[in-house]
Design a protein around this motif. Structure first.
Motif, PDB file in Angstrom:
ATOM      1  N   GLY A  85     -24.887 114.926  57.562  1.00  0.00           N
ATOM      2  CA  GLY A  85     -24.904 116.334  57.160  1.00  0.00           C
ATOM      3  C   GLY A  85     -23.695 117.038  57.735  1.00  0.00           C
ATOM      4  N   THR A 135     -24.198 111.436  48.390  1.00  0.00           N
ATOM      5  CA  THR A 135     -23.253 110.399  48.806  1.00  0.00           C
ATOM      6  C   THR A 135     -23.588 108.988  48.296  1.00  0.00           C
ATOM      7  N   HIS A 190     -26.308 115.926  61.088  1.00  0.00           N
ATOM      8  CA  HIS A 190     -27.620 115.271  61.038  1.00  0.00           C
ATOM      9  C   HIS A 190     -27.515 113.878  60.402  1.00  0.00           C
TER      10      HIS A 190
HETATM   11  P1  PGA Z   1     -25.278 114.334  50.903  1.00  0.00           P
HETATM   12  O1  PGA Z   1     -26.254 114.456  52.153  1.00  0.00           O
HETATM   13  O2  PGA Z   1     -25.034 112.872  50.716  1.00  0.00           O
HETATM   14  O3  PGA Z   1     -26.052 114.948  49.770  1.00  0.00           O
HETATM   15  O4  PGA Z   1     -24.061 115.062  51.267  1.00  0.00           O
HETATM   16  C1  PGA Z   1     -25.985 113.753  53.321  1.00  0.00           C
HETATM   17  C2  PGA Z   1     -26.908 114.217  54.397  1.00  0.00           C
HETATM   18  O5  PGA Z   1     -27.258 115.412  54.406  1.00  0.00           O
HETATM   19  O6  PGA Z   1     -27.292 113.402  55.245  1.00  0.00           O
END
Ligand code: PGA
Length: 240
Positions: free
Chosen positions: A134, A39, A138
């Motif tokens: 997540g 992200t 998370h």
């Molecule tokens: P991502 O992970 O940006 O790779 O989707 C976000 C996270 O797991 O907190």
């Protein structure tokens, strides 16, 4: 929580970057809390571009990252120290000694967690924290069930998190089973938080965040109790 809905990932990155740049220009000694993963890559690209073309300086900025994999040293390309160097620190004028990422390969992880937490407190805490989320809600690597009172600690990663992150490794077997993560209480002490949510895989998590209860089984829900959180979500995450 303030919610900003944007059209695209590109817009999300630019909107978050504007907020970070504005903060750093207004308060050159800002303590940034930084995140890794897919992200924030676009955000860091924007910050680098602005540093090169717009001259925003990070000379007096310091940073604390959310987490690091246990077992990986900073020169491992899958470590979050390596990620931060590659995506941001090597391309702006921040002083490396002011950048803090937990160490994944110390002799005594517990002691290191305490030292990390203490150093952050000594430096006055995070002024502006960047967060992702997540699919399971998370924040940092604080998986569902983590106490809202938690501080920096060693955490065990859920299988679903290891699967989600396997895309960065050769195989899932290489994804570490544990990480060091700032705790939820640590994150909540940040003065301001930007939560970036992008893509269809985060749609359910975003809906749960916006509509669900504050509950330790969905770690991000605690953000509803924070006085200064901006959620920036792109169209794919928002859905219909
Ligand atoms: P991502 O992970 O940006 O790779 O989707 C976000 C996270 O797991 O907190």
């Amino acid at each position: 929580m303030k919610i900003i809905k944007v059209e695209s990932y590109d817009q999300l990155s630019k909107t978050a970057a504007e907020m970070v740049i504005e903060k750093v220009r207004r308060e050159p000694k800002t303590v940034l809390g930084l995140a890794t993963g897919g992200t924030p890559v676009g955000l860091y690209k924007e910050l680098v571009k602005d540093h090169q073309n717009g001259g925003t300086s990070y000379k007096e900025v310091s940073s604390f990252n959310l987490d690091e994999y246990v077992g990986l040293s900073g020169d491992d390309p899958n470590s979050y120290r390596y990620f931060m160097d590659e995506h941001l620190f090597n391309h702006v004028d921040i002083s490396k000694e002011n950048t803090h990422v937990p160490l994944g390969n110390t002799e005594d992880h517990q002691q290191h967690c305490q030292d990390y937490e203490n150093l952050l407190k000594e430096r006055g805490g995070v002024d502006l924290q960047i967060l992702g989320i997540g699919p399971n809600g998370h924040i940092g690597f604080n998986e569902p069930g983590t106490s809202f009172q938690s501080e920096t600690q060693v955490v065990e990663l859920m299988d679903s998190t290891r699967e989600a992150n396997a895309r960065f490794f050769n195989s899932i077997d290489e994804v570490p089973t544990h990480a060091i993560s700032m705790g939820i209480a640590t994150i909540m002490r940040s003065k301001e938080i930007i939560l970036m949510v992008s893509g269809e895989t985060k749609r359910e998590a975003l809906a749960q965040l916006l509509n669900g209860e504050v509950n330790e089984n969905f770690p991000a829900s605690i953000l509803k109790n924070h006085p200064n959180v901006t959620v920036i979500a792109d169209k794919d995450a928002v859905g219909e």
